[in-house]
Design a protein around this motif. Structure first.
Motif, PDB file in Angstrom:
ATOM      1  N   ASP A  99       0.380 -10.520  -3.633  1.00 34.40           N
ATOM      2  CA  ASP A  99       0.997 -11.600  -3.963  1.00 34.40           C
ATOM      3  C   ASP A  99       0.588 -12.693  -2.844  1.00 34.40           C
ATOM      4  O   ASP A  99       0.377 -12.136  -1.563  1.00 34.40           O
ATOM      5  N   TYR A 128      16.487  -8.661 -13.380  1.00 36.65           N
ATOM      6  CA  TYR A 128      16.554  -8.783 -12.122  1.00 36.65           C
ATOM      7  C   TYR A 128      17.881  -9.137 -11.599  1.00 36.65           C
ATOM      8  O   TYR A 128      18.063  -8.217 -10.372  1.00 36.65           O
ATOM      9  N   ASN A 156      11.955  -6.313  -9.413  1.00 34.76           N
ATOM     10  CA  ASN A 156      10.705  -6.779  -9.547  1.00 34.76           C
ATOM     11  C   ASN A 156       9.930  -6.177 -10.657  1.00 34.76           C
ATOM     12  O   ASN A 156       8.898  -6.799 -11.179  1.00 34.76           O
ATOM     13  N   ARG A 165       0.186  -5.022  -0.846  1.00 33.09           N
ATOM     14  CA  ARG A 165       0.672  -6.322  -1.674  1.00 33.09           C
ATOM     15  C   ARG A 165      -0.495  -7.427  -1.880  1.00 33.09           C
ATOM     16  O   ARG A 165      -1.041  -7.480  -1.058  1.00 33.09           O
ATOM     17  N   ASN A 181       0.066 -17.057 -12.833  1.00 36.67           N
ATOM     18  CA  ASN A 181      -0.390 -16.547 -11.772  1.00 36.67           C
ATOM     19  C   ASN A 181      -0.450 -14.926 -11.567  1.00 36.67           C
ATOM     20  O   ASN A 181      -0.459 -14.601 -10.555  1.00 36.67           O
ATOM     21  N   ARG A 182      -1.085 -14.466 -12.547  1.00 36.65           N
ATOM     22  CA  ARG A 182      -1.260 -12.857 -12.527  1.00 36.65           C
ATOM     23  C   ARG A 182      -2.198 -12.584 -13.728  1.00 36.65           C
ATOM     24  O   ARG A 182      -2.265 -13.274 -14.759  1.00 36.65           O
ATOM     25  N   ARG A 194      12.367  -9.594  -4.469  1.00 35.95           N
ATOM     26  CA  ARG A 194      11.303 -10.216  -3.807  1.00 35.95           C
ATOM     27  C   ARG A 194      11.797 -10.119  -2.339  1.00 35.95           C
ATOM     28  O   ARG A 194      12.655 -10.759  -1.914  1.00 35.95           O
ATOM     29  N   ASN A 210      10.454  -8.430 -13.599  1.00 36.13           N
ATOM     30  CA  ASN A 210       9.503  -9.614 -13.505  1.00 36.13           C
ATOM     31  C   ASN A 210       8.174  -9.707 -13.449  1.00 36.13           C
ATOM     32  O   ASN A 210       7.582 -10.544 -13.095  1.00 36.13           O
ATOM     33  N   GLN A 211       7.506  -8.435 -13.445  1.00 37.90           N
ATOM     34  CA  GLN A 211       6.205  -7.973 -13.138  1.00 37.90           C
ATOM     35  C   GLN A 211       5.657  -8.778 -12.005  1.00 37.90           C
ATOM     36  O   GLN A 211       4.817  -9.515 -12.133  1.00 37.90           O
ATOM     37  N   GLU A 212       6.348  -8.491 -10.694  1.00 38.20           N
ATOM     38  CA  GLU A 212       6.016  -9.052  -9.627  1.00 38.20           C
ATOM     39  C   GLU A 212       5.895  -8.110  -8.472  1.00 38.20           C
ATOM     40  O   GLU A 212       6.404  -7.118  -8.492  1.00 38.20           O
ATOM     41  N   LEU A 213       5.329  -8.649  -7.377  1.00 41.76           N
ATOM     42  CA  LEU A 213       5.347  -7.480  -6.216  1.00 41.76           C
ATOM     43  C   LEU A 213       4.491  -6.404  -6.317  1.00 41.76           C
ATOM     44  O   LEU A 213       4.790  -5.328  -5.977  1.00 41.76           O
ATOM     45  N   TYR A 214       3.397  -6.470  -7.040  1.00 36.99           N
ATOM     46  CA  TYR A 214       2.620  -5.150  -7.192  1.00 36.99           C
ATOM     47  C   TYR A 214       1.382  -5.381  -6.386  1.00 36.99           C
ATOM     48  O   TYR A 214       1.364  -6.131  -5.507  1.00 36.99           O
TER      49      TYR A 214
END
Length: 306
Positions: free
Chosen positions: A227, A24, A144, A225, A168-169, A305, A147-151
């Motif tokens: 999230d 990141y 992102n 999104r 949380n995923r 993010r 970090n495996q986020e915001l998909y």
């Protein structure tokens, strides 16, 4: 069986001995360096001095990081100050969490301070670096991915993003909204470069075009999104932010074009005094601003993010 998808990294950090290299942070840093390099080329083409963009960035980047983090923490306060959460995590910027709205707003304050100290008009500086900021965002969004986020929502498209089980995923295949935004930002950069040359945008209008174009894409990408986010009247907070900022940017372009048409002829007085910047030619009255930027990457057709 899924025949094609975009895999996610197994980890967002690589250890080089005792030194952790976080994907990141790496993407953010690379984005900043590319933005300074490209922004410097555009600033020189506008008649400024080499090195000025980097000097202003020394102020703008730290302000932007603080602003981006503040926006994220304030709008997602429950992640840090909710029941069972640890408020110290609000300072762990390397784990992700930068709001572009706060980053641009605070970064502009830092840039204004630096420009004022050097006698540079902020709108001219903003016009020069506008496409560079978009490119920096395109690069930064890959953080992102690490970090495996915001998909986005689940999908079975060939370019679906594979997400592994984690905090949380849920494991599965989702829309790679980070990739959508990254590609959109590249398109925004190309649009601003083209419009700037075609219409000779000045007095902050190239920057306003960047803002409006980015917001147009961010609105629909944000809508995809999944999230956690605060909602207002059924829409995510960032969708409303994009709509409002888009409207303000368009109004600025229209009003500015009427009140201050054309483009600044002198963007950095010190460059003119040293004889290596833009200035009126005694014979023809032309300026170096009438020439296309030589060496501009767009000439060849190439181009958290939040």
């Amino acid at each position: 069986m899924d025949l094609a998808y975009i895999p996610s990294p197994s980890t967002g950090v690589v250890h080089l001995g005792p030194l952790p290299l976080r994907g990141y942070a790496f993407c953010i840093i690379i984005g900043v360096f590319v933005a300074v390099w490209y922004g410097n080329k555009r600033w020189i083409a506008r008649g400024g001095k080499a090195g000025t963009v980097a000097d202003v960035a020394v102020w703008a980047v730290p302000f932007g990081l603080v602003g981006g983090r503040l926006y994220h923490v304030i709008t997602d306060y429950q992640l840090y100050f909710g029941e069972g959460e640890n408020w110290v995590d609000a300072f762990k910027i390397w784990e992700g969490g930068l709001g572009i709205w706060g980053a641009i707003a605070f970064g502009a304050v830092g840039a204004w301070i630096a420009c004022r100290r050097r006698g540079i008009p902020l709108p001219a500086y903003a016009d020069a670096i506008a496409p560079a900021i978009a490119i920096a965002q395109a690069i930064g969004r890959w953080g992102n991915w690490f970090n495996q986020e915001l998909y986005g929502k689940p999908t079975d498209l060939p370019w679906a993003l594979e997400i592994s089980e984690g905090v949380n995923r849920e494991a599965g295949l989702y829309h790679p909204t980070f990739l959508y935004e990254s590609l959109w930002c590249v398109g925004v950069a190309l649009l601003v470069v083209w419009a700037d040359r075609r219409f000779r945008l000045g007095h902050g209008r190239a920057f306003a075009l960047y803002v409006a174009a980015y917001c147009a894409g961010r609105a629909w990408i944000e809508y995809m999104r999944v999230d956690e986010a605060h909602h207002v009247l059924g829409l995510r907070l960032n969708v409303w932010t994009a709509i409002v900022v888009f409207a303000l940017a368009v109004v600025y372009i229209v009003v500015s074009a009427r009140l201050r048409p054309g483009r600044e002829e002198i963007v950095e007085p010190a460059a003119v005094r040293q004889g290596n910047g833009a200035g009126a030619d005694s014979a023809s009255g032309a300026t170096s601003l009438d020439k296309d930027a030589e060496g501009d990457p767009a000439d060849s057709g190439s181009a958290n993010r939040g």
